[in-house]
Motif scaffolding. Structure first.
Motif, PDB file in Angstrom:
ATOM      1  N   ARG A  77       0.821  -1.217   0.000  1.00  0.00           N
ATOM      2  CA  ARG A  77       0.000   0.000   0.000  1.00  0.00           C
ATOM      3  C   ARG A  77       0.857   1.270   0.000  1.00  0.00           C
ATOM      4  O   ARG A  77       0.539   2.240  -0.676  1.00  0.00           O
ATOM      5  N   LEU A  78       1.964   1.252   0.763  1.00  0.00           N
ATOM      6  CA  LEU A  78       2.831   2.430   0.815  1.00  0.00           C
ATOM      7  C   LEU A  78       3.581   2.640  -0.502  1.00  0.00           C
ATOM      8  O   LEU A  78       3.804   3.779  -0.911  1.00  0.00           O
ATOM      9  N   VAL A  79       3.931   1.566  -1.169  1.00  0.00           N
ATOM     10  CA  VAL A  79       4.539   1.684  -2.507  1.00  0.00           C
ATOM     11  C   VAL A  79       3.508   2.280  -3.462  1.00  0.00           C
ATOM     12  O   VAL A  79       3.821   3.174  -4.256  1.00  0.00           O
ATOM     13  N   GLY A  80       2.267   1.811  -3.352  1.00  0.00           N
ATOM     14  CA  GLY A  80       1.182   2.332  -4.193  1.00  0.00           C
ATOM     15  C   GLY A  80       0.894   3.806  -3.965  1.00  0.00           C
ATOM     16  O   GLY A  80       0.428   4.498  -4.870  1.00  0.00           O
ATOM     17  N   LYS A  81       1.171   4.279  -2.765  1.00  0.00           N
ATOM     18  CA  LYS A  81       0.972   5.702  -2.435  1.00  0.00           C
ATOM     19  C   LYS A  81       2.218   6.529  -2.725  1.00  0.00           C
ATOM     20  O   LYS A  81       2.281   7.706  -2.372  1.00  0.00           O
ATOM     21  N   ASP A  82       3.224   5.900  -3.328  1.00  0.00           N
ATOM     22  CA  ASP A  82       4.503   6.562  -3.638  1.00  0.00           C
ATOM     23  C   ASP A  82       5.204   7.092  -2.393  1.00  0.00           C
ATOM     24  O   ASP A  82       5.822   8.158  -2.421  1.00  0.00           O
ATOM     25  N   LEU A  83       5.118   6.330  -1.292  1.00  0.00           N
ATOM     26  CA  LEU A  83       5.796   6.707  -0.060  1.00  0.00           C
ATOM     27  C   LEU A  83       6.986   5.792   0.242  1.00  0.00           C
ATOM     28  O   LEU A  83       7.873   6.168   1.004  1.00  0.00           O
TER      29      LEU A  83
END
Length: 167
Positions: A77-83
């Motif tokens: 999810r954090l990769v998907g949010k570009d974080l």
């Protein structure tokens, strides 16, 4: 027994003061620019990764005391949010290393700077003697926290050794 009761009462008072300080500080903080869909656990992941760039999912799982599948979902999810970004370890291509994106690093820095400004306002009103006492006590808290972390790491290593010995 009286000493134990006194320690318990002092800990209760400390918690009460801490909660009140947090509530007062929160009242005076401007809204942070956090993505509205960022959870507390996701924020914890970002903070750990910032402190240990290049951490693996397994190490992150151990650090936060959650299962590897849970960490995998959080990371996804954090990769998907570009974080968060994932990189293959150049020395061992089976290992995936995690790092913050610039956006995540800037977001964490902004959050901390808001809190730091409020903390600075409060601390600036303490006397030199009070500041000295605070430095001594927080230094001791850090020492105890480091001791506990070492004890936990040792216990985990011993548990792994015992598990390997049984296998």
């Amino acid at each position: 027994m009286a000493a134990t009761a006194r320690v318990a009462e002092l800990i209760r008072q400390l918690r009460e003061h801490d909660a009140a300080l947090h509530e007062l500080a929160t009242r005076h903080l401007p809204p942070a620019t956090l993505p509205s869909d960022l959870t507390l656990r996701q924020l914890q992941v970002l903070v750990v990764v910032r402190g240990r760039p290049g951490i693996t999912g397994q190490e992150l799982s151990e650090s936060l005391h959650v299962s590897t599948p849970t960490i995998s979902g959080l990371v996804e999810r954090l990769v998907g949010k570009d974080l968060l970004t994932r990189h293959t370890d150049t020395t061992d291509r089976r290992r995936i290393l995690l790092s913050l994106t610039e956006e995540a690093a800037a977001m964490l820095l902004e959050m901390e700077s808001l809190g730091e400004r409020v903390r600075e306002q409060v601390i600036s009103r303490l006397s030199v003697e009070e500041l000295s006492s605070l430095v001594a006590v927080t230094g001791r808290l850090r020492e105890v926290a480091e001791e506990l972390a070492q004890e936990q790491e040792l216990a985990q290593e011993q548990a792994k050794e015992q598990e390997q010995a049984r296998a």
